[in-house]
Design an enzyme around this catalytic site. Sequence first.
Site, PDB file in Angstrom:
ATOM      1  N   GLY A 104       0.847  -1.195   0.000  1.00 30.76           N
ATOM      2  CA  GLY A 104       0.000   0.000   0.000  1.00 30.76           C
ATOM      3  C   GLY A 104       0.872   1.231   0.000  1.00 30.76           C
ATOM      4  O   GLY A 104       2.056   1.158   0.375  1.00 30.76           O
ATOM      5  N   CYS A 124       5.344  -5.999   1.702  1.00 27.32           N
ATOM      6  CA  CYS A 124       5.723  -4.586   1.770  1.00 27.32           C
ATOM      7  C   CYS A 124       4.992  -3.871   2.915  1.00 27.32           C
ATOM      8  O   CYS A 124       5.315  -4.082   4.069  1.00 27.32           O
ATOM      9  CB  CYS A 124       5.477  -3.931   0.414  1.00 27.32           C
ATOM     10  N   TYR A 125       3.971  -3.062   2.613  1.00 26.11           N
ATOM     11  CA  TYR A 125       3.210  -2.410   3.690  1.00 26.11           C
ATOM     12  C   TYR A 125       2.674  -3.458   4.661  1.00 26.11           C
ATOM     13  O   TYR A 125       2.668  -3.260   5.878  1.00 26.11           O
ATOM     14  CB  TYR A 125       2.056  -1.606   3.076  1.00 26.11           C
ATOM     15  N   HIS A 182       7.926  -7.400  -3.725  1.00 26.88           N
ATOM     16  CA  HIS A 182       6.589  -7.737  -4.247  1.00 26.88           C
ATOM     17  C   HIS A 182       6.641  -9.052  -5.047  1.00 26.88           C
ATOM     18  O   HIS A 182       7.087  -9.045  -6.193  1.00 26.88           O
ATOM     19  CB  HIS A 182       6.079  -6.607  -5.152  1.00 26.88           C
ATOM     20  N   GLU A 193       4.218 -10.483  -6.378  1.00 22.38           N
ATOM     21  CA  GLU A 193       3.135 -10.530  -7.360  1.00 22.38           C
ATOM     22  C   GLU A 193       3.470  -9.871  -8.688  1.00 22.38           C
ATOM     23  O   GLU A 193       2.761 -10.070  -9.660  1.00 22.38           O
ATOM     24  CB  GLU A 193       1.866  -9.876  -6.763  1.00 22.38           C
ATOM     25  N   ASP A 231     -14.328  -9.084 -24.441  1.00 18.79           N
ATOM     26  CA  ASP A 231     -14.892  -8.970 -23.096  1.00 18.79           C
ATOM     27  C   ASP A 231     -16.413  -9.030 -23.086  1.00 18.79           C
ATOM     28  O   ASP A 231     -17.014  -9.855 -22.407  1.00 18.79           O
ATOM     29  CB  ASP A 231     -14.436  -7.661 -22.433  1.00 18.79           C
ATOM     30  N   LYS A 249      -7.281  -9.477 -19.270  1.00 18.80           N
ATOM     31  CA  LYS A 249      -7.613  -9.821 -20.660  1.00 18.80           C
ATOM     32  C   LYS A 249      -7.235 -11.250 -21.046  1.00 18.80           C
ATOM     33  O   LYS A 249      -8.036 -11.965 -21.636  1.00 18.80           O
ATOM     34  CB  LYS A 249      -6.863  -8.838 -21.566  1.00 18.80           C
TER      35      LYS A 249
END
Length: 514
Positions: free
Chosen positions: A55, A82-83, A171, A173, A229, A370
């Site tokens: 964050g 992290c945060y 991170h 991710e 989509d 996507k």
Amino acid sequence: MDSVPIIVLDFGSQYTQLIARKLRESGVYCEIVPYNEKIEDIKARSPQGIILSGGPASVYAKDAYHPDSEIYELGLPMLGICYGMQLLTQHFGGVVVPSDHHEYGKAELEFGDECACQIFNDTPSGQIVWMSHGDRVDMLPDGFEKIARSENSPYAAIAHIEKNIYAFQFHPEVYHTQEGARLLKNFAKYICNVENTWNMGSFAKEQIEKIKEQVGDKKVLCGVSGGVDSSVVATLLHEAIGQEQLVAIFVDQGLLRANEREQVEAMFKRLEIDLITVDATEEFLTKLEGITDPEQKRKIIGETFITVFDREAKKHDGIEFLAQGTLYTDVIESVSVKGPSKTIKSHHNVGGLPDWMTFELIEPLREIFKDEVRKLGRELGLPKDMLGRHPFPGPGLAIRIMGEVTTNELRLLRESDTIMQEELKASGYYDKVWQAFAVVLNVKSVGVMGDNRTYDNTVCVRMVESVDGMTATFAHIPHDLLERMSTRIINEVDGINRVVYDITSKPPGTIEWE
Ligand code: XMP
């Protein structure tokens, strides 16, 4: 409430959704909830593990985000990123301090035999991780130990092994963290004992069930654009509630590419879904007259879409829902998904409906990317050529014309774009790039054609490579392909005498020009 193996608390990092995505890729189902989700609602999902996201705030800031402190007492495995790491450190009595300098970018993660934990299973010491932080841990809380370091971060990863609490300064991710997916999977598999049973097939089933439950016997208005989509959304709806309850509407806003309307109509015929085409060209173009500001264009188009939908809906009884193919990329750049992420760019129709509208929203793709939508489409049996279609923005060609949208600029853009698409498909490059399109610039330049001096418009060709639209690089296209596009556009499009290639990546640019 259904059980959810992993819950991610969102503290506002732009990357939070990537945590969910990486876990999904490993077959682990998880849900993202706001950082201040009620503890009862978290417990009701019977999670086997909790992830605290990154964050932008500092844990010491007055308005720092804190979860319900009971979360730390549930005895569940936790992973702080992290945060999230700083929150865990602070809560358990360690010390967090501001770094002398912010650390952004790559770092090498080193760990030796000091860690007997399984979080680094099957990943090597020296792996590249991505750091992005201001604060850092200065003193570990009791019971915690250092399990990995980097050159600038002595506490790059820490853990309280007995309590199953882990924390990363980096991170896992983001794309640039080499083993990130594996680290998240290790957390789920070895620390939380979660089975990997999730896949796109189960996602499709879940969404169909959710739609059935949400809609009941009411009708749904579904905005269709012809893109992947909204076609996937329409198919999901069709499977869930059938034709009787589905009103699929395709608005021709006058901002489509050449022949697009006919192609979309043909495709829906193939899918055996009834489609109502509304020609609102004049309405849109009149409202866009004299408008040059990008945000204003987007706003007008978004509002007009809603007006047209509303008018169309009134022609049918019993419509209570509006379905849209909003993706995570649209959401993250407009408003926060579930937590407090920062706003970057306003996308149309995202962020809720105006108060005067009585529809409830159905957005089954709101949390996926996507490429995941394409996988979902494959699962639902959509035709291959349709799944491979490049993304096309809701505001259409309006945001690819710099300055006012006029019929002449639209002609220049459509003709140039058609040539580009033809050359791309002929060369096999259409499927190799994420997105390719032309942009008409409000720049005139001098040229010479034959013996004549020209003073005409410029077209920019933009081709990018991307995985999810969040980041992109300009495509490294063979020069002879660029040359063919340029020669043909200048020869065949009356009013264009110069073609340029956009060599900007995202960030710092966006994919679209406006
Ligand atoms: P940007 O320009 O934000 O685009 O880098 C990222 C991806 O999103 C598409 N895009 C949109 N899609 N409505 C949409 O449905 C919009 O308003 C919109 N704006 C951008 C863009 O084409 C790219 O694929």
